[in-house]
Design an enzyme around this catalytic site. Structure first.
Site, mmCIF file in Angstrom:
data_model
loop_
_atom_site.group_PDB
_atom_site.id
_atom_site.type_symbol
_atom_site.label_atom_id
_atom_site.label_comp_id
_atom_site.label_asym_id
_atom_site.label_seq_id
_atom_site.Cartn_x
_atom_site.Cartn_y
_atom_site.Cartn_z
ATOM 1 N N ASN A 281 46.095 31.098 44.798
ATOM 2 C CA ASN A 281 47.290 30.703 45.533
ATOM 3 C C ASN A 281 47.781 31.899 46.344
ATOM 4 O O ASN A 281 48.163 32.933 45.783
ATOM 5 C CB ASN A 281 48.395 30.256 44.570
ATOM 6 C CG ASN A 281 49.673 29.886 45.297
ATOM 7 O OD1 ASN A 281 49.820 28.783 45.807
ATOM 8 N ND2 ASN A 281 50.628 30.813 45.361
ATOM 9 N N GLU A 282 47.711 31.773 47.661
ATOM 10 C CA GLU A 282 48.298 32.736 48.604
ATOM 11 C C GLU A 282 47.815 34.172 48.414
ATOM 12 O O GLU A 282 48.586 35.122 48.589
ATOM 13 C CB GLU A 282 49.833 32.698 48.536
ATOM 14 C CG GLU A 282 50.427 31.380 49.003
ATOM 15 C CD GLU A 282 51.954 31.432 49.160
ATOM 16 O OE1 GLU A 282 52.561 32.440 48.754
ATOM 17 O OE2 GLU A 282 52.534 30.463 49.669
ATOM 18 N N ASN B 224 49.959 26.156 52.130
ATOM 19 C CA ASN B 224 51.385 26.167 51.840
ATOM 20 C C ASN B 224 52.120 26.421 53.157
ATOM 21 O O ASN B 224 51.958 27.478 53.760
ATOM 22 C CB ASN B 224 51.730 27.267 50.843
ATOM 23 C CG ASN B 224 50.995 27.121 49.519
ATOM 24 O OD1 ASN B 224 50.445 26.069 49.216
ATOM 25 N ND2 ASN B 224 50.995 28.183 48.724
ATOM 26 N N TYR C 269 61.414 28.813 55.665
ATOM 27 C CA TYR C 269 61.241 30.255 55.815
ATOM 28 C C TYR C 269 61.135 30.670 57.279
ATOM 29 O O TYR C 269 61.508 31.784 57.644
ATOM 30 C CB TYR C 269 60.011 30.728 55.041
ATOM 31 C CG TYR C 269 60.181 30.638 53.546
ATOM 32 C CD1 TYR C 269 61.193 31.330 52.903
ATOM 33 C CD2 TYR C 269 59.337 29.852 52.777
ATOM 34 C CE1 TYR C 269 61.364 31.245 51.529
ATOM 35 C CE2 TYR C 269 59.496 29.763 51.399
ATOM 36 C CZ TYR C 269 60.510 30.455 50.782
ATOM 37 O OH TYR C 269 60.683 30.366 49.422
ATOM 38 N N TRP D 23 56.655 21.132 47.136
ATOM 39 C CA TRP D 23 57.077 22.233 46.286
ATOM 40 C C TRP D 23 58.592 22.140 46.144
ATOM 41 O O TRP D 23 59.309 22.394 47.076
ATOM 42 C CB TRP D 23 56.682 23.582 46.895
ATOM 43 C CG TRP D 23 56.905 24.702 45.924
ATOM 44 C CD1 TRP D 23 57.996 25.523 45.844
ATOM 45 C CD2 TRP D 23 56.019 25.111 44.878
ATOM 46 N NE1 TRP D 23 57.855 26.410 44.815
ATOM 47 C CE2 TRP D 23 56.648 26.178 44.201
ATOM 48 C CE3 TRP D 23 54.766 24.672 44.435
ATOM 49 C CZ2 TRP D 23 56.065 26.820 43.120
ATOM 50 C CZ3 TRP D 23 54.192 25.305 43.367
ATOM 51 C CH2 TRP D 23 54.833 26.375 42.715
ATOM 52 N N LYS E 261 64.011 24.527 44.915
ATOM 53 C CA LYS E 261 63.294 23.598 45.793
ATOM 54 C C LYS E 261 62.916 22.291 45.104
ATOM 55 O O LYS E 261 62.290 21.421 45.708
ATOM 56 C CB LYS E 261 62.022 24.259 46.343
ATOM 57 C CG LYS E 261 62.271 25.439 47.270
ATOM 58 C CD LYS E 261 60.968 25.926 47.883
ATOM 59 C CE LYS E 261 61.185 27.163 48.736
ATOM 60 N NZ LYS E 261 61.541 28.345 47.926
#
Length: 683
Positions: free
Chosen positions: A423-424, A477, A483, A562, A583
């Protein structure tokens, strides 16, 4: 499946899968294998000096599951205790009433590093916060006698164990079950004591028949001539549908194995939420026709594949993979949650209308996968390789270990279709070593361990980083309107990536916005993401804009919100609650469904839905704004019994601006001849 040279060569081929999990029904269980929880009788002490021997004083009684960060891990300040906690239990481990056999001590998880002693014997150490680990304590267990069990648990960050960082609290402790298990000396089982004892894979599935391959290893076997395996496949009502007996065992190297195929005529397939049908397999080990071990396994028969243009296909039928990501913590409990807590989460997900769930950012409790099997929710499971890597052999080794543990322990679930490997890890805000080589190695390892499933990653910027394109599938994502950027940028971005990678299935692994269930504002305008105000209405509008764009793009093979539930992140200080990632569509305590939850119920349901969002006064016009979420053709609104007009439904929403009091509302929605209604009253 794909090789290292052509990682996506077989994506368009059908994957035929049936998976197994330990039998849960009492009527199917065997007395040859017994398992008892060690829940009470524990003592705990926090060790701020991180000693290698337990403290003399300060011990307090606790029950398991337990974490020492239940409160300080959720209150903000980024100052929760990460260090050593000691557990001890003095009592009978091996009850005199338990059957004879080998004695296994199994921990469902301990965060992050655990050392275990029994009567002063160091049984071993486990590194990693999310996997089951077990010890064979047969040489040390004394039937009917009191024994001392000691566990040192350390949740400090260490450079050799993922995750190295993450936007969530790393709770410490024995936060899942500990059990004593009795197993026959000669039994089904792999080298990893916590692995599924037997595996079932569908080799072929058509409307006429399915071929199931049942295989496994046998531990403790010497004279193979006297041993045979036997398999029965039964439907959910217990009716025998296939049987194979007299199956010989074979010694290959140092391992004793068996494998046999069984045909199921006219199979009833596992069809996700449409029909999560489960057969079960009863697999027995016989010595001279006497059963010496038996395991019972739920089996779901299904096929799946992912097409770059059509998305996810379950049994060759389009199946819209829509759902949420889920963290495993709860308010005032941290990770030390109960079976009932997990079951409630899955009831909420079904109420929402999910068809899938991403269990992030680590392997979850076995109970969660069982709930998904029965609910028909397709699962994305993943290891905790989050944000960044450490360029060391030790880090690579423990990351591969976590991958192997996840696959071997959760192999047998019909719900799991995807193994997530990162993930990321390309995130530019988490600079570190290039993760590409490790990600490629993890992909290859996952394919060796389980060729029947697809690998996936949750990617982020930069889009074209090679680490984002090593797995079978790629998902991203994206947080337009939160953001950075605007909600309306999402669609063009997705089209651009799809055009650049037309042969690679593209999904969305995260999107969303924070929302306070106590802050309401209209018009809904984009707030500062790390500011003190997260109006609930902006979350609704952001999700509405994203989903309306996604539903027009069938090439998106998955869409995961998310998050399903608010969760703890002690380093966060934003919104109206410190230490919280807000969230979620549902609050941390699971008591409040936020506005966006009800909007998604309308967007995702097949049956008619109508829901009145509580009215709020517009800061621009001064009018009372009433929004009704529905999937019907039109909605008529009544105020105190009097109609104020009928509206068509646009984007699963109708809106009125009213003057005067709105203390009592009723919405009547119509879809063809069907009529549904909803009421709201002020309190």
């Amino acid at each position: 499946m794909s090789s290292a040279a052509t990682p996506r060569a077989a994506l368009l081929a059908t994957l035929l899968v049936a998976f197994a999990l330990p039998g849960k029904s009492v009527s199917r269980e065997t007395t040859l294998r017994e398992s008892r929880p060690l829940t009470d009788g524990w003592q705990f002490v926090l060790d701020r000096e991180s000693r290698q021997t337990p403290p003399e004083s300060g011990w307090q009684p606790v029950n398991l599951p337990h974490t020492w960060n239940a409160l300080d891990g959720q209150d903000g300040g980024d100052d929760y205790f990460r260090g050593v906690g000691w557990y001890r239990r003095e009592g009978v481990l091996l009850d005199a009433s338990m059957p004879d056999g080998d004695c296994i001590l199994a921990f469902s998880a301990a965060s992050i590093v655990a050392d275990v002693w029994l009567d002063g014997h160091h049984l071993g150490q486990h590194r990693g916060a999310f996997a089951t680990f077990a010890f064979d304590i047969t040489p040390f267990a004394r039937r009917g006698e009191r024994q001392r069990l000691e566990v040192r648990v350390d949740n400090r960050k260490t450079d050799d164990i993922a995750p190295l960082s993450g936007d969530f609290t790393m709770f410490g402790g024995l936060y899942r079950e500990v059990r004593v298990k009795i197993r026959p000396p000669v039994r089904f089982g792999y080298e990893n004591l916590a692995a599924a004892p037997v595996r079932v894979v569908t080799k072929r599935a058509t409307p006429e028949s399915a071929i199931l391959e049942v295989s496994g290893e046998v531990r403790g076997a010497r004279d193979l001539a006297e041993l045979r395996a036997q398999i029965e496949i039964r439907d959910a009502d217990g009716k025998l549908v296939s049987r194979a007996s007299g199956i010989p065992l074979e010694r290959i190297g140092g391992e004793v194995r068996f494998a046999e195929s069984c045909e199921v005529p006219k199979p009833r397939l596992w069809r996700g939420v449409r029909d999560p049908y489960l057969y079960y397999a009863r697999v027995e080990l016989l010595r001279d026709e006497r059963t010496i071990d038996r395991v019972t396994i739920d089996v779901g028969i299904r096929t799946f594949r992912v097409d770059p243009q059509r998305g996810f296909l379950l049994n060759e039928e389009p199946y819209d993979l829509r759902g949420v990501s889920r963290h495993q913590d709860r308010l005032d409990k941290g990770w030390a949650i109960s079976r009932e807590d997990i079951a409630e989460d899955f009831r909420i997900l079904r109420e929402l209308g999910c068809t899938a769930v991403r269990l992030a950012h680590y392997p979850h409790d076995e109970i969660a996968y069982e709930e998904a099997d029965r609910a028909g929710l397709v699962v994305w499971a993943e290891i905790p390789l989050v944000d960044q890597i450490h360029q060391s052999e030790a880090f690579s080794r423990t990351t591969h270990q976590q991958l192997r543990e996840m696959i071997e322990q959760h192999f047998n679930h019909p719900s799991i279709c995807f193994w997530g490997v990162h993930n990321e890890v390309t995130a530019p805000w988490k600079a570190g070593p290039d993760p590409t080589a490790l990600v490629a190695d993890l992909h290859r390892a996952a394919k060796r361990l389980d060729p029947s499933r697809l690998t996936v990653c949750a990617a982020c910027d930069p889009v074209e980083h090679p680490a984002n394109w090593q797995t079978d599938l790629t998902a991203f994502n994206r947080y337009y309107g939160w953001y950075a950027g605007k909600v309306e940028q999402f669609g063009p971005w997705a089209d651009g990536v799809h055009a650049a990678h037309p042969k690679t299935p593209l999904g969305i692994s995260e999107y969303g916005a924070g929302a306070s269930a106590t802050l309401r504002r209209w018009p809904a305008t984009q707030p500062v993401h790390n500011g003190p105000e997260h109006p609930e209405q902006w979350q609704t509008e952001l999700h509405r804009g994203h989903w309306m764009a996604m539903r027009e793009r069938p090439y998106l093979w998955c869409k995961f919100i998310w998050n399903g539930f608010d969760f703890a992140c002690d380093s966060r200080r934003e919104g109206d609650l410190p230490g919280r990632n807000d969230k979620g569509l549902v609050t941390f305590d699971r008591k409040t469904r936020k506005e966006a939850f009800h909007w998604y119920r309308a967007a995702w349901a097949s049956e008619p839905v109508v829901h009145i969002a509580p009215p709020l006064r517009s800061s621009e016009s001064g009018a009372m704004v009433v929004r009704v979420f529905s999937n019907c053709d039109s909605v008529e609104l009544f105020v105190a019994g009097k109609s104020v007009g009928e509206r068509t439904v646009d984007g699963f929403q109708s809106l009125w601006e009213l003057t005067g009091d709105v203390a009592e509302l009723k919405a009547v929605a119509r879809r063809g001849e069907l009529v549904v209604e909803s009421k709201w009253a002020s309190h």
